[in-house]
Write a protein that holds these residues in place. Sequence first.
Motif, mmCIF file in Angstrom:
data_model
loop_
_atom_site.group_PDB
_atom_site.id
_atom_site.type_symbol
_atom_site.label_atom_id
_atom_site.label_comp_id
_atom_site.label_asym_id
_atom_site.label_seq_id
_atom_site.Cartn_x
_atom_site.Cartn_y
_atom_site.Cartn_z
ATOM 1 N N LYS A 187 -46.923 12.687 36.807
ATOM 2 C CA LYS A 187 -45.559 13.147 36.537
ATOM 3 C C LYS A 187 -44.623 12.667 37.642
ATOM 4 O O LYS A 187 -44.785 13.016 38.808
ATOM 5 N N LYS A 190 -40.717 16.025 39.203
ATOM 6 C CA LYS A 190 -41.383 17.181 39.790
ATOM 7 C C LYS A 190 -40.517 18.435 39.669
ATOM 8 O O LYS A 190 -39.296 18.365 39.526
ATOM 9 N N LYS A 191 -41.168 19.587 39.769
ATOM 10 C CA LYS A 191 -40.451 20.855 39.769
ATOM 11 C C LYS A 191 -39.994 21.187 41.191
ATOM 12 O O LYS A 191 -40.452 20.580 42.170
ATOM 13 N N GLU A 261 -53.169 19.940 38.532
ATOM 14 C CA GLU A 261 -51.907 20.194 37.828
ATOM 15 C C GLU A 261 -50.833 20.677 38.796
ATOM 16 O O GLU A 261 -49.649 20.342 38.642
ATOM 17 N N LYS A 262 -51.224 21.463 39.796
ATOM 18 C CA LYS A 262 -50.268 21.978 40.773
ATOM 19 C C LYS A 262 -49.746 20.868 41.672
ATOM 20 O O LYS A 262 -48.552 20.806 41.978
ATOM 21 N N ASN A 264 -49.576 17.785 40.804
ATOM 22 C CA ASN A 264 -48.818 16.883 39.932
ATOM 23 C C ASN A 264 -47.400 17.370 39.677
ATOM 24 O O ASN A 264 -46.477 16.560 39.511
ATOM 25 N N GLU A 265 -47.189 18.678 39.651
ATOM 26 C CA GLU A 265 -45.868 19.206 39.323
ATOM 27 C C GLU A 265 -45.026 19.546 40.554
ATOM 28 O O GLU A 265 -43.823 19.782 40.438
ATOM 29 N N SER A 266 -45.650 19.547 41.738
ATOM 30 C CA SER A 266 -44.939 19.948 42.949
ATOM 31 C C SER A 266 -44.160 18.787 43.562
ATOM 32 O O SER A 266 -44.580 17.635 43.504
#
Length: 374
Positions: A187, A190-191, A261-262, A264-266
């Motif tokens: 990703k 990111k968030k 997953e963590k 990847n989104e951070s």
Amino acid sequence: MKLLYITNGINGSGGLERVLAVKASYLAENIGYDVHILTLNDGHQHPFYSFSTAIKFHDIKVLGNPVNYVVAYKKGIKKLLKNIVPDIISVCDDGLKGLLFPVLFGKTIPVIYERHASIDLNFISEKNTSKIQKVKNYSQKKIMVWGAKKFNLFVVLTNGNKNDWKGVNCTVIPNLSPFVNVDKNFKDAKKNIVLAVGTQSYNKGFGRLIDIWKMIAKKHPDWKLEVYGKQNKNLNLQRKIDELSLSDSFILNEPTKKIAEKYNESAIFVLPSRSEGFGMVLIEAMSFGVPCVAFDCPHGPADIIKDKEDGFLIKDGNNLQFSEALINLIENINLRRKMGQAAKINVARYSPDKIMPIWDSLFKSLIKKDEDSL
């Protein structure tokens, strides 16, 4: 080649267990080693990470007072060595008994020690200020170094760690990344999450991370800091979070098997540790293009992070500088992306295909040296 790893357990979520899972599985499946892992007190049950089905697991019970514990430990290991007759023994135990393995069992079989922690780990504590404690620490360190000299080879993760073991036959082999093919689900967007991963302990520095986040939270209320790792209620971290009114943005979570997953989104990863053997979580985060901010603690972060290129190295204990670097990344998306891209490229040097041939050569050289001495 028959290889025996000796460790306390593989059911934890720490870096040692992570590395052992990847390394032992690679040796068994990619190079054809006959891999055995010995644990203590059912430490092989319910492993947190995935191990190859080709690996053979063994376990011995060691209970009771120190004398009974050592007697059971020696008896169980001697029986196992007689049954499986390994070509190489690799001890993965950062405790004192691990460092005394050749003293307890000799070196009829080539035996190496894999140190996954900084030597400082054994001595960093909030209660390390008394003169008596300092004398105990000094004595224990002397015993540890004395035991380390008894191994055929002592393997550490960084050059900084190597310098801590004066007079010991050390070699440096860094950890390998468990995430090598992330492009498929990578990703780029990111968030607004700052991520930290690690078991809660004084050494991991989450208390000072809370102080750092206090400097940031009001200025950036749309960001969260999420921590994943085994919790320790005795540290009272949640109470400190509540007292500083950070409970909405500083979140403590139990370990997750979906940590990829963590990552990847951070958007950012932080490492506030007081000491590290390496900093496995740094290369894990960087594999997903996440820039890192870490204290330049002994030892590991300085070997992994290229300061101001793929992250920031902060003078150990300088909370203000840490918060400024973190704010810089939070407020500059282009800088995050630039550093994240560099991180993803730079961390490729830790791929299994680069690290595991080093281990294969090392094991084979020890076997040859042992055969030549006969």
